[in-house]
Write an enzyme that holds these catalytic residues in place. Structure first.
Site, mmCIF file in Angstrom:
data_model
loop_
_atom_site.group_PDB
_atom_site.id
_atom_site.type_symbol
_atom_site.label_atom_id
_atom_site.label_comp_id
_atom_site.label_asym_id
_atom_site.label_seq_id
_atom_site.Cartn_x
_atom_site.Cartn_y
_atom_site.Cartn_z
ATOM 1 C CB SER A 152 79.755 41.912 72.744
ATOM 2 O OG SER A 152 79.761 43.284 72.847
ATOM 3 C CE1 TYR A 165 75.807 41.337 76.588
ATOM 4 C CE2 TYR A 165 76.400 43.057 75.515
ATOM 5 C CZ TYR A 165 76.462 41.933 75.622
ATOM 6 O OH TYR A 165 76.505 41.259 74.607
HETATM 7 P P1 NDP Z 1 68.732 37.294 70.356
HETATM 8 O O1 NDP Z 1 68.485 38.000 71.723
HETATM 9 O O2 NDP Z 1 68.356 37.761 69.490
HETATM 10 O O3 NDP Z 1 69.372 35.593 70.240
HETATM 11 C C1 NDP Z 1 69.730 35.359 71.779
HETATM 12 C C2 NDP Z 1 69.380 34.086 71.760
HETATM 13 O O4 NDP Z 1 70.356 33.358 73.229
HETATM 14 C C3 NDP Z 1 68.364 33.242 71.862
HETATM 15 O O5 NDP Z 1 68.312 32.460 70.876
HETATM 16 C C4 NDP Z 1 67.853 32.942 73.321
HETATM 17 O O6 NDP Z 1 67.676 31.739 73.156
HETATM 18 C C5 NDP Z 1 69.702 32.047 73.085
HETATM 19 N N1 NDP Z 1 69.683 32.253 75.138
HETATM 20 C C6 NDP Z 1 69.466 33.191 76.101
HETATM 21 N N2 NDP Z 1 69.710 32.602 76.787
HETATM 22 C C7 NDP Z 1 69.990 31.595 77.392
HETATM 23 C C8 NDP Z 1 70.296 30.193 77.614
HETATM 24 N N3 NDP Z 1 69.961 30.580 78.967
HETATM 25 N N4 NDP Z 1 70.672 29.147 76.969
HETATM 26 C C9 NDP Z 1 70.315 28.421 75.705
HETATM 27 N N5 NDP Z 1 69.642 29.340 74.820
HETATM 28 C C10 NDP Z 1 70.126 30.759 75.539
HETATM 29 O O7 NDP Z 1 70.458 38.224 70.081
HETATM 30 P P2 NDP Z 1 71.611 38.096 69.647
HETATM 31 O O8 NDP Z 1 71.580 37.831 68.639
HETATM 32 O O9 NDP Z 1 72.370 39.394 69.211
HETATM 33 O O10 NDP Z 1 72.803 37.775 70.788
HETATM 34 C C11 NDP Z 1 73.452 36.601 70.115
HETATM 35 C C12 NDP Z 1 74.822 36.300 70.834
HETATM 36 O O11 NDP Z 1 75.181 37.970 70.479
HETATM 37 C C13 NDP Z 1 75.236 37.063 72.978
HETATM 38 O O12 NDP Z 1 76.303 36.325 73.346
HETATM 39 C C14 NDP Z 1 74.510 38.018 72.350
HETATM 40 O O13 NDP Z 1 75.266 38.746 73.802
HETATM 41 C C15 NDP Z 1 76.001 38.974 70.726
HETATM 42 N N6 NDP Z 1 76.400 40.185 70.827
HETATM 43 C C16 NDP Z 1 74.953 40.798 70.038
HETATM 44 C C17 NDP Z 1 75.201 41.621 69.833
HETATM 45 C C18 NDP Z 1 73.672 42.389 69.210
HETATM 46 O O14 NDP Z 1 73.977 43.961 69.947
HETATM 47 N N7 NDP Z 1 72.800 42.226 69.064
HETATM 48 C C19 NDP Z 1 76.406 43.124 69.787
HETATM 49 C C20 NDP Z 1 76.883 41.654 70.120
HETATM 50 C C21 NDP Z 1 76.902 40.882 70.658
HETATM 51 P P3 NDP Z 1 65.765 31.031 74.223
HETATM 52 O O15 NDP Z 1 65.525 32.861 74.952
HETATM 53 O O16 NDP Z 1 65.109 30.319 73.499
HETATM 54 O O17 NDP Z 1 66.759 30.279 74.890
HETATM 55 C C1 8X3 Z 2 75.683 44.073 72.018
HETATM 56 C C2 8X3 Z 2 76.538 45.744 71.587
HETATM 57 O O1 8X3 Z 2 77.410 47.665 72.959
HETATM 58 O O2 8X3 Z 2 75.428 47.096 73.135
HETATM 59 O O3 8X3 Z 2 77.208 43.320 72.290
HETATM 60 O O4 8X3 Z 2 77.225 46.326 73.876
HETATM 61 S S1 8X3 Z 2 76.785 46.312 73.072
#
Ligand code: NDP
Ligand code: 8X3
Length: 266
Positions: A152, A165
């Site tokens: 991120s 985070y």
């Molecule tokens: P979502 O919440 O849409 O998706 C998160 C996914 O992670 C879900 O499929 C969830 O599935 C899965 N997950 C969470 N906990 C577990 C677990 N214990 N075991 C297996 N799967 C798990 O968020 P994003 O798609 O945005 O996030 C994906 C990645 O991108 C993360 O690592 C996040 O930190 C990162 N990210 C996101 C940003 C944003 O602004 N959206 C920016 C930068 C990075 P389920 O609950 O079914 O297990």
């Molecule tokens: C998610 C982006 O800026 O909320 O990783 O940390 S931020």
């Protein structure tokens, strides 16, 4: 036609050596029941990968898997037994996308909830460790492996309320760098993809299901979509084997840093 075929007048019929025929490479995507993981599974499948997806919500996983011919397996990356059970069902893996993760809350360090920090560390950092450690033997055996870690902008820029985070994403970034050095000389690439704001369920999860608060995060902004990030991941995964995209920070044009966000008011 070969020279001997020309001299005998025989037609040269190319023989397909089945053992050398290209098999689809297998990509494993964690956290593929929502957001970036779903989009990544779709883009990798479209790029010709055989895809295996994991997350806790199996119903959602199945609906993602079915149209793209992926294999959906329940997975909780915080549970070693679940990780082992998931990985036992994967005989081959070339690409591992460590995507499962997210944030819990936006509390200051003064107000921090230790449980929330533990969840973030366990999911983002230890989840990546558990998956990588379990699949590394088959990734190495593929002869052309790739481990992709979804970090991120929070791994580069700490911000107030981001403590837990930020700490987890900084740690994931350290893991990516250490892994790249430890695997140097072996046929595995290590890529870190670090997005800024992406409109997914991320904020809904972060704010415990508070949809109004989650919507505020993207108000007046054109954020990245999950597809935007999935395209970057797929780009990295489809470079020639000798090319390693080391790390990629991907932000919306409306974002110039973790907290530098341009919001339109009209
Ligand atoms: P979502 O919440 O849409 O998706 C998160 C996914 O992670 C879900 O499929 C969830 O599935 C899965 N997950 C969470 N906990 C577990 C677990 N214990 N075991 C297996 N799967 C798990 O968020 P994003 O798609 O945005 O996030 C994906 C990645 O991108 C993360 O690592 C996040 O930190 C990162 N990210 C996101 C940003 C944003 O602004 N959206 C920016 C930068 C990075 P389920 O609950 O079914 O297990
Ligand atoms: C998610 C982006 O800026 O909320 O990783 O940390 S931020």
């Amino acid at each position: 036609m070969t020279d001997s075929a020309k001299s005998t007048g025989q037609r040269h019929v190319p023989v397909l050596n089945l053992s050398l025929a290209a098999q689809p490479r297998t990509a494993v995507v964690t956290g593929a029941s929502s957001g970036i993981g779903v989009a990544t599974a779709r883009h990798l499948a479209a790029a010709g990968f055989s895809v295996v997806i994991g997350a806790r919500r199996l119903d959602r996983l199945r609906s993602v898997a079915e149209p793209i011919g992926a294999l959906a397996i329940e997975l909780d990356v915080t549970d070693q037994v679940s990780v082992d059970r998931f990985c036992e069902q994967i005989p081959a893996c070339s690409v591992l996308v460590n995507n499962a993760g997210g944030a819990v809350g936006l509390a200051s360090i003064e107000q921090a909830d230790v449980g929330a920090w533990q969840t973030m560390y366990d999911t983002n950092v230890l989840g990546t460790l558990r998956m990588t450690r379990a699949l590394l033997p088959v990734i190495l055996a593929s002869g052309d492996g790739h481990i992709i870690i979804i970090g991120s902008i929070a791994a580069h820029e700490p911000y107030p309320g981001g403590g837990g985070y930020n700490a987890a994403k900084f740690a994931e970034r350290a893991v990516a760098s250490v892994l790249r050095q430890e695997l140097l000389g072996r046929p595995v690439r290590v890529t870190e993809v670090d997005p800024g704001m992406v409109q997914t369920e991320f904020s809904l999860v972060r704010f415990g299901g508070d949809a109004k608060r989650a919507a505020e995060v993207y108000k007046g902004v054109t954020p990245l979509t999950a597809d935007d990030v999935a395209e970057c991941i797929t780009f990295a995964a489809t470079r020639p084997s000798h090319v390693n995209i080391d790390s990629l920070i991907v932000l919306a044009r409306d974002q110039a840093g973790a907290q530098a966000v341009h919001r339109r008011t009209t």
